[in-house]
Design an enzyme around this catalytic site. Structure first.
Site, short mmCIF file in Angstrom:
data_model
loop_
_atom_site.label_atom_id
_atom_site.label_comp_id
_atom_site.label_asym_id
_atom_site.label_seq_id
_atom_site.Cartn_x
_atom_site.Cartn_y
_atom_site.Cartn_z
N GLY A 70 -19.63 19.31 -7.42
CA GLY A 70 -19.43 19.14 -5.99
C GLY A 70 -19.44 20.44 -5.20
CG HIS A 71 -17.70 24.60 -4.58
ND1 HIS A 71 -17.97 25.94 -4.75
CD2 HIS A 71 -16.99 24.52 -3.44
CE1 HIS A 71 -17.42 26.64 -3.77
NE2 HIS A 71 -16.82 25.80 -2.97
CG PHE A 72 -21.74 23.95 -2.23
CD1 PHE A 72 -20.94 23.14 -1.42
CD2 PHE A 72 -21.47 25.30 -2.30
CE1 PHE A 72 -19.91 23.71 -0.67
CE2 PHE A 72 -20.43 25.86 -1.56
CZ PHE A 72 -19.64 25.07 -0.75
#
Length: 168
Positions: A70-72
């Site tokens: 999720g990052h990224f």
């Protein structure tokens, strides 16, 4: 004798015992010394410890780490707070090597994080060299300066303090 003299004596005692000096602590040694485990173990080895003074840890950054989902997803970047956590875990190894085997596995809690600076992104494939040095120790409260470097280039730095607890 005042408090400053007592602290100086404690600092000198930290440096006096070189028998705890370590020039290479592998992942199993790291796991014996600090309680962190996957997915929150942020260092892979420690290549140098001078008890009471400094330590150098290594973090191999891989795409398989959960935060990259999720990052990224389109441009994976290691979160800065995890780099600071890697600094803290390296400092934890320094504390254990300074205090000796009775300190292994004890909990160390952040108290402050100051002057944190993030200079450039850290991405999968990077190897972070984490340099920490003790600035001060008063009882069970320690203050450190940490620098994270990739290929010799400073990517992050912070000054932070932590408290080691007697409970495991």
């Amino acid at each position: 004798m005042d408090v400053a003299d007592n602290n100086d004596r404690a600092d000198n005692n930290d440096r006096a015992d070189d028998s705890n000096r370590a020039d290479d602590i592998d992942i199993l040694g790291v796991m014996r010394k600090i309680p962190h485990r996957y997915p929150f173990l942020m260092i892979d080895r420690v290549v140098q410890v001078v008890p009471g003074e400094s330590a150098v840890g290594i973090k191999n950054v891989t795409i398989n780490e959960p935060h990259f989902q999720g990052h990224f997803p389109s441009r994976p970047v290691m979160p800065g707070v995890l780099i600071v956590e890697a600094m803290a875990q390296t400092a934890g190894i320094l504390v254990v090597q300074t205090l000796g085997p009775d300190a292994e596995g004890k909990l160390v809690y952040f108290m402050t994080i100051d002057e944190a600076r993030f200079r450039r992104p850290v991405t999968p494939g990077d190897q972070i060299h984490i340099h920490v040095s003790k600035q001060r120790r008063r009882g069970n409260v320690w203050k450190f300066k940490g620098e994270a470097k990739v290929d010799g280039v400073l990517v992050a730095e912070a000054i932070y303090s932590a408290m080691i607890l007697d409970e495991k």
